[in-house]
Enzyme design. Structure first.
Site, short mmCIF file in Angstrom:
data_model
loop_
_atom_site.label_atom_id
_atom_site.label_comp_id
_atom_site.label_asym_id
_atom_site.label_seq_id
_atom_site.Cartn_x
_atom_site.Cartn_y
_atom_site.Cartn_z
N ASP A 221 -6.44 -0.55 8.51
CA ASP A 221 -7.19 -1.46 8.85
C ASP A 221 -8.35 -1.80 8.39
O ASP A 221 -9.20 -2.82 7.93
CB ASP A 221 -7.31 -1.55 10.74
CG ASP A 221 -5.57 -1.79 11.03
OD1 ASP A 221 -5.11 -2.21 10.50
OD2 ASP A 221 -5.84 -0.91 12.73
N GLY B 25 -2.35 4.57 -4.03
CA GLY B 25 -3.17 3.48 -3.58
C GLY B 25 -2.46 2.43 -3.40
O GLY B 25 -1.33 2.37 -2.63
N GLY C 234 -0.57 4.13 0.98
CA GLY C 234 -1.64 5.92 1.10
C GLY C 234 -2.46 6.25 -0.01
O GLY C 234 -2.87 5.50 -0.99
N THR D 86 1.09 -1.30 0.04
CA THR D 86 -0.52 0.20 -0.52
C THR D 86 1.13 1.46 0.03
O THR D 86 1.74 1.22 0.59
CB THR D 86 -1.23 -0.08 1.33
OG1 THR D 86 -0.06 0.14 2.76
CG2 THR D 86 -1.84 -1.12 1.46
#
Length: 316
Positions: A252, A224, A221, A219
């Site tokens: 999460d 993408g 942020g 990931t």
């Protein structure tokens, strides 16, 4: 169908610093660092990776099974789980301990300084992976070190595919231990910083790490994420949030949506797109478990950002 979520339950004390950490930390004085940040806003939230992931999975209509520990002060968290419709049959209260607690200070650039007391989480390995009908998959999220090791081994032995999500627990493990996790897991999800650490400690490139798995997600942020599978890397573009309020728990929320989509049989890239939708929903709210949505709204947001979602295509 349900997902087994192994990880922490914690209380998060979150403070917002209106300045920038970088303006108050002198690089040539870090060896004698002594700083204080005025935080006009302060709140206490329900948190912990297992609780946060289960919260988002439940919003989408999933049936999370939480395997975790609480301290003697965890009665309000037990009530919280019940109010959300999340069973606590596999949540154990450890006598003479506090519930795990994180103290987080976030600056105006969304940089964070965190201290963490593990408390009851240190005894999470006392809760073995249950043999429950209907479990489709699981996740090993940050938890006590021994719990992460044992729960991963137990799920692998039971043939339960799981996501390895080392998160901030990654520094606890050396290269040999991380290679063992990757050999047991079906998928791994890490942010870009954790990906670099994972590669450095295992001695494997991201492509080599992905070769051990069904898929690897890195990931990035708002940019993408990168999805590594079948020898290829796909960039899944990010989704702009309506507003940026608090990044705490965004990862999460992404993972909760990812679990829902994998349970539903979605391809990994589409599961990540839904993860981006829930991450954008979460970042617009304060705290890791205060965002509001449901499956219908999430699919509308998916459609607006990425086109027709797999669930709608299957229904058609």
């Amino acid at each position: 169908m349900s997902s087994l979520i192994c990880g922490s339950l914690a209380f998060d004390t979150i403070a917002l610093f209106e300045g920038r950490f970088a303006e108050h930390i002198l690089p040539d004085k870090v060896h004698v660092l002594n700083v204080a940040f005025l935080v006009p806003e302060l709140r206490r939230d329900f948190g912990g990776c297992a609780g946060n992931i289960a919260y988002t999975l439940r919003l989408l209509g999933g049936e999370p099974v939480v395997l975790a520990t609480l301290g003697e002060d965890g009665g309000t968290y037990e009530q919280r789980l019940e109010s959300l419709g999340i069973g606590r049959g596999h949540v154990r209260v450890v006598p003479n301990t506090h519930t795990a607690q994180a103290h987080i200070v976030t600056d105006r650039d969304d940089n964070q300084i965190t201290s963490f007391h593990p408390g009851a989480m240190q005894f999470a390995h006392g809760q073995p992976v249950p043999a429950l009908p209907g479990l489709r998959l699981g996740i090993v999220a940050p938890d006590g070190r021994q719990a992460m090791v044992e729960h991963a081994a137990q799920m692998a032995a039971a043939g339960l595919p799981f996501v390895f999500d080392p998160g901030q627990g990654l520094p606890m493990f050396d290269g040999a231990a991380l290679r063992e996790f990757l050999g047991q897991a079906a998928w791994a999800v890490v942010n870009d910083y954790e990906a670099a650490m994972l590669a450095e400690r295992t001695g494997w490139s991201l492509e080599q790490i992905a070769a051990q798995l069904r898929g690897l997600v890195v990931t990035r942020g708002a940019q993408g994420c990168d999805v590594f599978e079948a020898g290829a890397c796909t960039r899944v573009p990010g989704l702009a949030a309506q507003r940026v309020v608090d990044p705490t728990g965004c990862g999460d929320a992404f993972r909760g949506a990812l679990l829902w989509a994998l349970e539903a049989g979605w391809a990994l890239a589409d599961a990540c797109r839904l993860g981006n939708v829930l991450g954008a929903c979460k970042v617009a709210c304060s705290g890791p478990q205060n965002h509001r949505t449901d499956l219908e709204q999430a699919l509308r947001d998916f459609r607006a950002a990425y086109g027709e979602p797999p669930a709608a295509r299957l229904a058609a």
